[in-house]
Design a protein around this motif. Structure first.
Motif, PDB file in Angstrom:
ATOM      1  N   THR A 164       0.803  -1.223   0.000  1.00  0.00           N
ATOM      2  CA  THR A 164       0.000   0.000   0.000  1.00  0.00           C
ATOM      3  C   THR A 164       0.827   1.259   0.000  1.00  0.00           C
ATOM      4  N   ALA A 165       2.139   1.137  -0.266  1.00  0.00           N
ATOM      5  CA  ALA A 165       3.021   2.304  -0.151  1.00  0.00           C
ATOM      6  C   ALA A 165       2.586   3.446  -1.062  1.00  0.00           C
ATOM      7  N   PHE A 166       1.942   3.135  -2.165  1.00  0.00           N
ATOM      8  CA  PHE A 166       1.581   4.181  -3.102  1.00  0.00           C
ATOM      9  C   PHE A 166       0.052   4.309  -3.189  1.00  0.00           C
TER      10      PHE A 166
ATOM     11  N   ARG B 168      -0.507  14.957   1.525  1.00  0.00           N
ATOM     12  CA  ARG B 168      -0.324  13.523   1.749  1.00  0.00           C
ATOM     13  C   ARG B 168       0.273  13.262   3.123  1.00  0.00           C
TER      14      ARG B 168
ATOM     15  N   SER C  82       7.541  10.518   4.776  1.00  0.00           N
ATOM     16  CA  SER C  82       8.391  10.452   3.600  1.00  0.00           C
ATOM     17  C   SER C  82       9.678  11.191   3.918  1.00  0.00           C
TER      18      SER C  82
ATOM     19  N   ASP D 165       7.078   6.144   4.342  1.00  0.00           N
ATOM     20  CA  ASP D 165       6.153   6.267   3.221  1.00  0.00           C
ATOM     21  C   ASP D 165       6.964   6.243   1.916  1.00  0.00           C
ATOM     22  N   ARG D 166       7.353   7.367   1.383  1.00  0.00           N
ATOM     23  CA  ARG D 166       8.182   7.417   0.175  1.00  0.00           C
ATOM     24  C   ARG D 166       9.553   7.975   0.553  1.00  0.00           C
TER      25      ARG D 166
ATOM     26  N   ASN E  52       9.706   0.849  -1.078  1.00  0.00           N
ATOM     27  CA  ASN E  52       9.309   2.260  -1.193  1.00  0.00           C
ATOM     28  C   ASN E  52      10.511   3.199  -1.186  1.00  0.00           C
TER      29      ASN E  52
ATOM     30  N   PHE F 202       7.860  10.272  -8.322  1.00  0.00           N
ATOM     31  CA  PHE F 202       7.773   9.369  -7.181  1.00  0.00           C
ATOM     32  C   PHE F 202       7.260  10.096  -5.946  1.00  0.00           C
TER      33      PHE F 202
ATOM     34  N   GLY G 251       3.843   8.880  -6.403  1.00  0.00           N
ATOM     35  CA  GLY G 251       4.095   7.484  -6.082  1.00  0.00           C
ATOM     36  C   GLY G 251       4.499   6.645  -7.274  1.00  0.00           C
ATOM     37  N   ARG G 252       4.833   7.275  -8.401  1.00  0.00           N
ATOM     38  CA  ARG G 252       5.207   6.521  -9.598  1.00  0.00           C
ATOM     39  C   ARG G 252       6.718   6.291  -9.568  1.00  0.00           C
ATOM     40  N   ARG G 253       7.097   5.104  -9.230  1.00  0.00           N
ATOM     41  CA  ARG G 253       8.505   4.749  -9.174  1.00  0.00           C
ATOM     42  C   ARG G 253       8.839   3.878 -10.379  1.00  0.00           C
TER      43      ARG G 253
END
Length: 494
Positions: free
Chosen positions: A19-21, A84, A204, A227-228, A422, A478, A482-484
């Motif tokens: 669920t990290a993203f 966030r 994050s 988180d990130r 993450n 990212f 959240g797009r890694r």
């Protein structure tokens, strides 16, 4: 000087992996904040930046004992409805201040990141506005060329042994109980206290340079609260050597980076041009350093007030951190070569140097035990001088930690692949301080927890600094969305 225990993956950590993203976090998921915000001291700050202090144990093994203060700051999200959570800005060093980083970096961060997060900075324990520490060292021991252990012109290290022993004894005496409790593991514990005080279940983070190691230790010890995580210009997390590996890596990093300077300094039309070819620039530098080894020249205002070969080498190392340092470096080389007046030297205030040096010594010596066999160190220096003439054996030389009277309170943390996936690493190919080869060790340690964005660029610090637009886009995507990248990515030179 610049600068992990195994953590089993809990059910919570495994859940975060999936669920990290996911959806944004509630603004205060772990309860009400427990800090009182007020206007920050200082000039040139973003007027929205506010500050607070947080009390934490000086020694986490004695949580009811003496306490120290951490200075923290924040700039709230620009769009609360899009918030966030918190982006913690972990400074480098060890020993750098981070309190004003929300103001310093906020204007460079894209709007999407500023909207998604409260930007949070802090002065690590012992630094600046947190409960500070000083070794009260003699003035000459604060000279830039004495902060790193440059051998004598003939390779002899006896003078370094004397200096480093004196620094160790002075810091141990004057640093008191606090210097024995300055370590990366304790910084990770402090970060988690900051998270709790902010009322966040997860944070994050964007760690730079030494901050990558502090961030890696935090994500290892407290994976369920991350988180990130962006780690930028990565230290080698080798749990056996830790900071010893970082010192050794200067030899590699300077060799990786010097061709960028040599190409620039040999380009036709460059007003700072030093020679006709990159090879001639290298020969000029090596020959000039050797000449200054034999015959230093006066440098009024500098500490010490002369330009020696080692001072030139130290200036080179610092000048390679970003391209903006090239003109000053070239100006000094040209003036010394041509027997012209040298440019005015610059240095931080002595109070800042005393503070930074004390925190650096405490961190380096409390993180890991260092070797103390002087004959072995002398042998390593001799070999390193042959392999890496630009750094002349400094990266293999003796440090204060060889004479540190205390043992590390915690074992070095081993960064592993256990925990949420993450983490995003961003790394320049030609970094003089945290070279690509060391960053690859960080990448291997994290395994599938991380992806790596490699940037075909030179200099120390990548994201929004010395990288390129490709790398910046990937990091922003990212942090903000959240797009890694699905795989490790190379951003070509632009």
């Amino acid at each position: 000087m610049r600068t992990l225990r195994h953590g089993a993956a809990t059910a919570a950590a495994l859940a975060i992996t999936a669920t990290a993203f996911a959806a944004p976090l509630p603004a205060h998921a772990a309860g009400a904040a427990t800090v009182s915000w007020h206007a920050c001291d200082g000039t040139g700050l973003d007027p929205r930046q506010e500050c607070a202090t947080l009390s934490v144990p000086m020694d986490y093994r004695r949580p009811d004992g003496r306490r120290i203060e951490l200075a923290i700051s924040r700039i709230p999200s620009e769009r609360p409805e899009k918030r966030r959570g918190v982006l913690l800005l972990i400074p480098g060093g060890p020993g750098n201040s981070g309190l004003d980083r929300p103001s310093e970096l906020g204007g460079r961060l894209p709007a999407a990141v500023r909207e998604a997060y409260d930007l949070v900075g802090f002065d690590p324990r012992g630094v600046g506005h947190s409960t500070p520490i000083s070794c009260d060292l003699p003035h000459d021991d604060l000279a830039p060329a004495n902060q790193r252990p440059w051998p004598a012109p003939d390779g002899d290290i006896s003078g370094n042994v004397t200096t480093e022993r004196r620094i160790a004894r002075t810091c141990a005496r004057n640093g008191g109980e606090l210097i024995r409790n300055i370590s990366t593991v304790n910084e990770a514990r402090d970060i988690d206290r900051i998270r709790q005080a902010l009322g966040e279940s997860r944070v994050s983070a964007w760690g730079v340079s030494y901050g990558t190691y502090a961030g890696a230790v935090y994500t290892t010890l407290f994976p369920q609260h991350t988180d990130r995580v962006v780690l930028d210009s990565n230290d080698d997390p080798d749990p056996v050597r830790v900071e010893r590996a970082w010192l050794a890596n200067y030899a590699v990093g300077v060799e990786d980076r010097f061709p960028d300077f040599a190409t620039w300094a040999s380009k036709a039309g460059n007003p700072y041009r030093l020679a006709a070819t990159p090879g001639a620039v290298r020969s000029l530098f090596v020959g000039l350093a050797a000449r200054l080894d034999r015959e230093p020249i006066p440098w009024p205002g500098a500490t010490p007030p002369r330009l020696s070969g080692n001072v030139l080498r130290e200036t080179l190392l610092e000048g390679l951190y970003d391209d903006e340092g090239f003109p000053g470096l070239a100006t000094l080389i040209r003036a010394a070569r041509d027997s012209k007046p040298l440019p005015a030297p610059s240095s931080p205030p002595e109070e800042v140097l005393q503070n930074t040096t004390a925190v650096a010594v405490g961190t380096l010596c409390d993180d890991v035990a260092w070797p103390n066999s002087i004959p072995d160190i002398a042998r390593d220096v001799a070999a390193d001088r042959v392999r890496h003439p630009l750094t002349a054996g400094m990266p293999a030389n003796v440090m204060p930690c060889a004479f540190w009277p205390y043992r590390p309170a915690d074992p070095p943390t081993r960064v592993t692949s256990r925990g949420p996936s993450n983490v995003l690493l961003v790394q320049n190919l030609r970094d003089p301080a945290t070279p690509y080869s060391g960053a690859l060790n960080m990448r291997r340690a994290f395994g599938d927890r991380a992806r790596m964005v490699t940037v075909d660029s030179g200099g120390h610090e990548a994201y929004l600094a010395n990288g390129n637009a490709c790398g910046d886009r990937l990091v922003t995507a990212f942090l903000a969305g959240g797009r890694r990248p699905a795989h490790d990515t190379l951003c070509p030179a632009e």
